[in-house]
Scaffold this motif. Structure first.
Motif, mmCIF file in Angstrom:
data_model
loop_
_atom_site.group_PDB
_atom_site.id
_atom_site.type_symbol
_atom_site.label_atom_id
_atom_site.label_comp_id
_atom_site.label_asym_id
_atom_site.label_seq_id
_atom_site.Cartn_x
_atom_site.Cartn_y
_atom_site.Cartn_z
ATOM 1 N N ARG A 43 82.544 187.230 60.299
ATOM 2 C CA ARG A 43 82.289 188.412 59.148
ATOM 3 C C ARG A 43 83.180 189.756 59.616
ATOM 4 O O ARG A 43 82.538 190.182 61.025
ATOM 5 N N GLU A 89 70.299 195.076 55.810
ATOM 6 C CA GLU A 89 70.994 194.183 54.508
ATOM 7 C C GLU A 89 71.811 193.420 55.642
ATOM 8 O O GLU A 89 71.915 192.274 55.094
ATOM 9 N N TYR A 92 68.676 190.597 57.551
ATOM 10 C CA TYR A 92 68.661 190.795 56.803
ATOM 11 C C TYR A 92 69.318 188.878 55.947
ATOM 12 O O TYR A 92 68.289 188.549 55.841
ATOM 13 N N ASN A 93 70.299 189.361 55.502
ATOM 14 C CA ASN A 93 70.441 187.986 54.500
ATOM 15 C C ASN A 93 71.744 187.448 56.028
ATOM 16 O O ASN A 93 72.310 186.487 55.363
ATOM 17 N N ARG A 94 71.511 187.716 57.101
ATOM 18 C CA ARG A 94 72.232 187.087 58.271
ATOM 19 C C ARG A 94 73.057 186.645 57.933
ATOM 20 O O ARG A 94 73.874 186.003 57.936
ATOM 21 N N ILE A 95 73.751 188.217 57.662
ATOM 22 C CA ILE A 95 75.420 187.764 57.045
ATOM 23 C C ILE A 95 76.127 188.463 59.254
ATOM 24 O O ILE A 95 77.244 189.821 58.718
#
Length: 96
Positions: A43, A89, A92-95
């Motif tokens: 990412r 974010e 939390y979103n494990r991005i």
């Protein structure tokens, strides 16, 4: 809060996630984002840091949508709170 403190917060947060937060310079290209965020799992984000009352430069208003249209997300963070929210974010979103 000074932009340098927000930048330090961002770098520390991304590093804690196992990522890299690289300072950018695009020679000959006006409006380059401040940072390239690289996270585990492939990412990536371009990140522009502004003060809470800051504004994008006209060249950034042109370049950022072009990067986004190519599939490279650009996040503009206005101050410390936006940087904290961006890090939350990502966690939390494990991005990453």
């Amino acid at each position: 809060m000074k932009e340098i403190n927000t930048e330090r917060l961002l770098v520390a947060g991304i590093t804690a996630m196992g990522g890299r937060c690289l300072k950018l310079k695009f020679p000959g290209v006006a409006g380059a984002p401040d940072r390239l965020v690289l996270l585990p799992g492939g990412r990536m984000y371009f990140v522009e840091l502004k003060s809470a009352s800051g504004r994008l430069e006209p060249s950034q208003e042109v370049l950022f949508p072009k990067l986004d249209a190519l599939g490279f997300p650009v996040r503009v963070l206005y101050g410390h709170d936006d940087a904290r929210n961006f890090l939350a974010e990502l966690r939390y979103n494990r991005i990453f």
